[in-house]
Design a protein around this motif. Structure first.
Motif, PDB file in Angstrom:
ATOM      1  N   GLY A 156      81.762  60.266  20.784  1.00 50.17           N
ATOM      2  CA  GLY A 156      81.091  61.272  19.973  1.00 50.17           C
ATOM      3  C   GLY A 156      79.740  60.855  19.449  1.00 50.17           C
ATOM      4  N   VAL A 157      79.180  59.769  19.969  1.00 51.72           N
ATOM      5  CA  VAL A 157      77.833  59.322  19.585  1.00 51.72           C
ATOM      6  C   VAL A 157      76.813  60.077  20.430  1.00 51.72           C
ATOM      7  N   GLU A 158      75.741  60.557  19.800  1.00 57.09           N
ATOM      8  CA  GLU A 158      74.661  61.229  20.538  1.00 57.09           C
ATOM      9  C   GLU A 158      73.966  60.190  21.419  1.00 57.09           C
ATOM     10  N   ILE A 159      73.889  60.461  22.734  1.00 56.57           N
ATOM     11  CA  ILE A 159      73.393  59.468  23.689  1.00 56.57           C
ATOM     12  C   ILE A 159      72.027  59.798  24.278  1.00 56.57           C
ATOM     13  N   LYS A 160      71.444  60.928  23.883  1.00 51.21           N
ATOM     14  CA  LYS A 160      70.214  61.346  24.569  1.00 51.21           C
ATOM     15  C   LYS A 160      69.015  60.453  24.257  1.00 51.21           C
ATOM     16  N   TYR A 161      69.157  59.561  23.285  1.00 53.04           N
ATOM     17  CA  TYR A 161      68.066  58.639  22.960  1.00 53.04           C
ATOM     18  C   TYR A 161      68.271  57.260  23.571  1.00 53.04           C
ATOM     19  N   ILE A 162      69.202  57.141  24.506  1.00 57.32           N
ATOM     20  CA  ILE A 162      69.413  55.890  25.225  1.00 57.32           C
ATOM     21  C   ILE A 162      68.728  56.004  26.580  1.00 57.32           C
ATOM     22  N   SER A 163      67.751  55.152  26.806  1.00 56.93           N
ATOM     23  CA  SER A 163      67.024  55.189  28.075  1.00 56.93           C
ATOM     24  C   SER A 163      67.586  54.141  29.033  1.00 56.93           C
TER      25      SER A 163
ATOM     26  N   LYS B 181      60.352  50.244  24.487  1.00 59.74           N
ATOM     27  CA  LYS B 181      58.957  50.586  24.221  1.00 59.74           C
ATOM     28  C   LYS B 181      58.905  51.879  23.431  1.00 59.74           C
ATOM     29  N   LEU B 182      57.792  52.067  22.729  1.00 60.46           N
ATOM     30  CA  LEU B 182      57.683  53.233  21.861  1.00 60.46           C
ATOM     31  C   LEU B 182      57.872  54.532  22.629  1.00 60.46           C
ATOM     32  N   GLU B 183      57.379  54.571  23.871  1.00 61.41           N
ATOM     33  CA  GLU B 183      57.518  55.797  24.664  1.00 61.41           C
ATOM     34  C   GLU B 183      58.965  56.061  25.069  1.00 61.41           C
ATOM     35  N   ASP B 184      59.841  55.044  24.930  1.00 63.06           N
ATOM     36  CA  ASP B 184      61.261  55.241  25.210  1.00 63.06           C
ATOM     37  C   ASP B 184      61.954  56.046  24.115  1.00 63.06           C
ATOM     38  N   ILE B 185      61.348  56.100  22.938  1.00 60.05           N
ATOM     39  CA  ILE B 185      62.021  56.679  21.772  1.00 60.05           C
ATOM     40  C   ILE B 185      61.448  58.055  21.488  1.00 60.05           C
ATOM     41  N   MET B 186      61.979  59.054  22.139  1.00 60.52           N
ATOM     42  CA  MET B 186      61.508  60.430  22.019  1.00 60.52           C
ATOM     43  C   MET B 186      62.311  61.146  20.936  1.00 60.52           C
ATOM     44  N   VAL B 187      62.079  60.788  19.688  1.00 59.24           N
ATOM     45  CA  VAL B 187      62.832  61.374  18.582  1.00 59.24           C
ATOM     46  C   VAL B 187      61.940  61.426  17.352  1.00 59.24           C
TER      47      VAL B 187
ATOM     48  N   GLU C 196      59.733  40.596  22.408  1.00 55.85           N
ATOM     49  CA  GLU C 196      58.839  41.733  22.629  1.00 55.85           C
ATOM     50  C   GLU C 196      59.199  42.396  23.957  1.00 55.85           C
ATOM     51  N   PRO C 197      58.938  43.716  24.114  1.00 52.37           N
ATOM     52  CA  PRO C 197      58.243  44.607  23.183  1.00 52.37           C
ATOM     53  C   PRO C 197      59.141  45.243  22.113  1.00 52.37           C
ATOM     54  N   SER C 198      60.449  44.936  22.154  1.00 49.88           N
ATOM     55  CA  SER C 198      61.368  45.605  21.223  1.00 49.88           C
ATOM     56  C   SER C 198      61.026  45.307  19.769  1.00 49.88           C
ATOM     57  N   ARG C 199      60.579  44.081  19.509  1.00 50.93           N
ATOM     58  CA  ARG C 199      60.229  43.718  18.126  1.00 50.93           C
ATOM     59  C   ARG C 199      59.146  44.641  17.574  1.00 50.93           C
ATOM     60  N   SER C 200      58.039  44.776  18.289  1.00 53.76           N
ATOM     61  CA  SER C 200      56.929  45.610  17.807  1.00 53.76           C
ATOM     62  C   SER C 200      57.325  47.073  17.727  1.00 53.76           C
ATOM     63  N   THR C 201      58.118  47.529  18.692  1.00 54.82           N
ATOM     64  CA  THR C 201      58.584  48.914  18.693  1.00 54.82           C
ATOM     65  C   THR C 201      59.405  49.201  17.447  1.00 54.82           C
ATOM     66  N   LEU C 202      60.358  48.315  17.133  1.00 51.86           N
ATOM     67  CA  LEU C 202      61.214  48.524  15.971  1.00 51.86           C
ATOM     68  C   LEU C 202      60.408  48.499  14.678  1.00 51.86           C
ATOM     69  N   PHE C 203      59.528  47.527  14.526  1.00 49.31           N
ATOM     70  CA  PHE C 203      58.758  47.448  13.290  1.00 49.31           C
ATOM     71  C   PHE C 203      57.828  48.646  13.117  1.00 49.31           C
ATOM     72  N   GLU C 204      57.276  49.152  14.205  1.00 43.37           N
ATOM     73  CA  GLU C 204      56.405  50.327  14.091  1.00 43.37           C
ATOM     74  C   GLU C 204      57.199  51.530  13.582  1.00 43.37           C
ATOM     75  N   ILE C 205      58.412  51.710  14.100  1.00 41.12           N
ATOM     76  CA  ILE C 205      59.270  52.807  13.651  1.00 41.12           C
ATOM     77  C   ILE C 205      59.627  52.645  12.180  1.00 41.12           C
ATOM     78  N   LEU C 206      60.027  51.440  11.790  1.00 34.87           N
ATOM     79  CA  LEU C 206      60.442  51.195  10.412  1.00 34.87           C
ATOM     80  C   LEU C 206      59.285  51.367   9.435  1.00 34.87           C
ATOM     81  N   ASN C 207      58.121  50.874   9.809  1.00 35.89           N
ATOM     82  CA  ASN C 207      56.952  51.016   8.926  1.00 35.89           C
ATOM     83  C   ASN C 207      56.586  52.486   8.708  1.00 35.89           C
ATOM     84  N   LYS C 208      56.718  53.306   9.751  1.00 39.48           N
ATOM     85  CA  LYS C 208      56.427  54.736   9.620  1.00 39.48           C
ATOM     86  C   LYS C 208      57.487  55.453   8.784  1.00 39.48           C
ATOM     87  N   ALA C 209      58.721  54.966   8.880  1.00 43.01           N
ATOM     88  CA  ALA C 209      59.828  55.624   8.174  1.00 43.01           C
ATOM     89  C   ALA C 209      59.904  55.250   6.704  1.00 43.01           C
ATOM     90  N   LYS C 210      59.355  54.095   6.332  1.00 43.91           N
ATOM     91  CA  LYS C 210      59.483  53.605   4.967  1.00 43.91           C
ATOM     92  C   LYS C 210      58.965  54.621   3.953  1.00 43.91           C
TER      93      LYS C 210
END
Length: 311
Positions: free
Chosen positions: A71-78, A111-117, A135-149
């Motif tokens: 029952g987990v939404e999977i459409k954000y798994i590339s 990568k950031l383009e992998d995360i279409m949400v 990398e590149p997962s580290r930079s991708t995650l921090f960019e998302i978190l910084n925007k969400a904060k």
């Protein structure tokens, strides 16, 4: 909907106790801390999605199908055509797991383009430390978190995997410090608290809304501002403690969701005790089954007492 960001992988769990070099047979189980949390949330009736990456291979298909069944939404798994799905070999000694985690895999290639949400549409964003290691997962995650904060509540399971940071411990500490500054909710094990303290961290220096310190058979400590509660554990005979911390994390976040506390993150002492009691129960019961996807369902939990916030 609660979004978890991070690794989903295959746990190959030894079928007998002992040193990994002596093990002959393994069982294949789905795992990965953020995926474990997502599955736990789904079993507890909370809408959730996993943002991750698997290989374009048989193991990746297995994991996507398993998540969808839960029952987990999977459409954000590339799916990655360059890297294979992550795997971990797990040895159990006295039901306590030790890991060999393989590198160069798909979830480290996010990568950031992998995360279409639209992250701001989330009710909460949950993450761990593993993606920081490459990398590149580290930079991708921090960019998302910084925007969400400041826009979306953020929860962080510190979940240190030292074998990923050999010779790079200073970089690890820097990333953990950054993550702790971003987090509103933190879960951390008592051994990790001790390790960070020995390396100059003082958790009182951070502005968390809620911190849960898990202590295995000793239960957990939950702190909100000046309120601190000690919650005893539930006594069970453990079979496999793989994913018990993730089960606790899922139960804690589910509690906050059902209590409608994700926006305010304000709690009374009684509410903290209820959250801790529920989270300890779910974590304890998860250790009675093999594999990391072992969170009980709401129906199963009805046999262990009532919780006012549950439907």
């Amino acid at each position: 909907m609660i979004f978890s960001i991070g690794e989903v992988l295959i746990d190959f769990i030894a079928k007998e106790e002992g040193a990994l070099k002596d093990v002959i047979e393994f069982e294949k189980h789905p795992g990965g801390a953020p995926a474990n949390v997502s599955v736990g949330l789904a079993r507890l009736g909370v809408k959730c999605a996993l943002i991750s990456k698997v290989g374009a291979d048989s193991f990746g298909e297995f994991l996507i199908n398993a998540l969808e069944r839960e029952g987990v939404e999977i459409k954000y798994i590339s799916q990655d055509i360059e890297k294979h799905t992550g795997i971990v070999f797990v040895q159990l000694i006295g039901a306590k797991p030790e890991f060999i985690l393989y590198d160069g895999v798909a979830y480290f290639n996010m990568k950031l383009e992998d995360i279409m949400v639209d992250i701001e549409s989330a009710t909460l964003i949950h993450f761990g430390s593993v993606l920081f290691a490459r990398e590149p997962s580290r930079s991708t995650l921090f960019e998302i978190l910084n925007k969400a904060k400041g826009k979306v509540p953020i929860s962080y399971d510190v979940n240190i995997r030292l074998d990923l940071w050999k010779g790079k411990e200073d970089a690890m500490f820097k990333d953990i410090e950054h993550a702790l500054k971003l987090a509103d909710i933190v879960k951390i094990g008592d051994e990790e608290v001790e390790y960070l303290q020995k390396n100059g961290f003082n958790l009182n220096d951070f502005d968390f809304k809620l911190i849960a310190i898990t202590k295995g058979a000793k239960g957990s400590t939950i702190i909100h501002r000046e309120i601190k509660v000690e919650v005893p554990s539930y006594k069970v005979k453990p079979t496999d403690t793989t994913g018990a911390g993730d089960a606790y994390m899922a139960a804690l976040l589910a509690s906050l969701s059902y209590m409608n506390k994700l926006k305010t993150l304000e709690f009374s002492k009684n509410e903290l005790e209820e959250i801790g009691r529920f989270s300890n129960l779910v974590a304890a019961l998860s250790t009675t089954k093999r594999g990391a996807w072992s969170v009980p369902t709401l129906e199963e939990l009805k046999h262990y007492g009532k919780f006012q916030f549950l439907p």
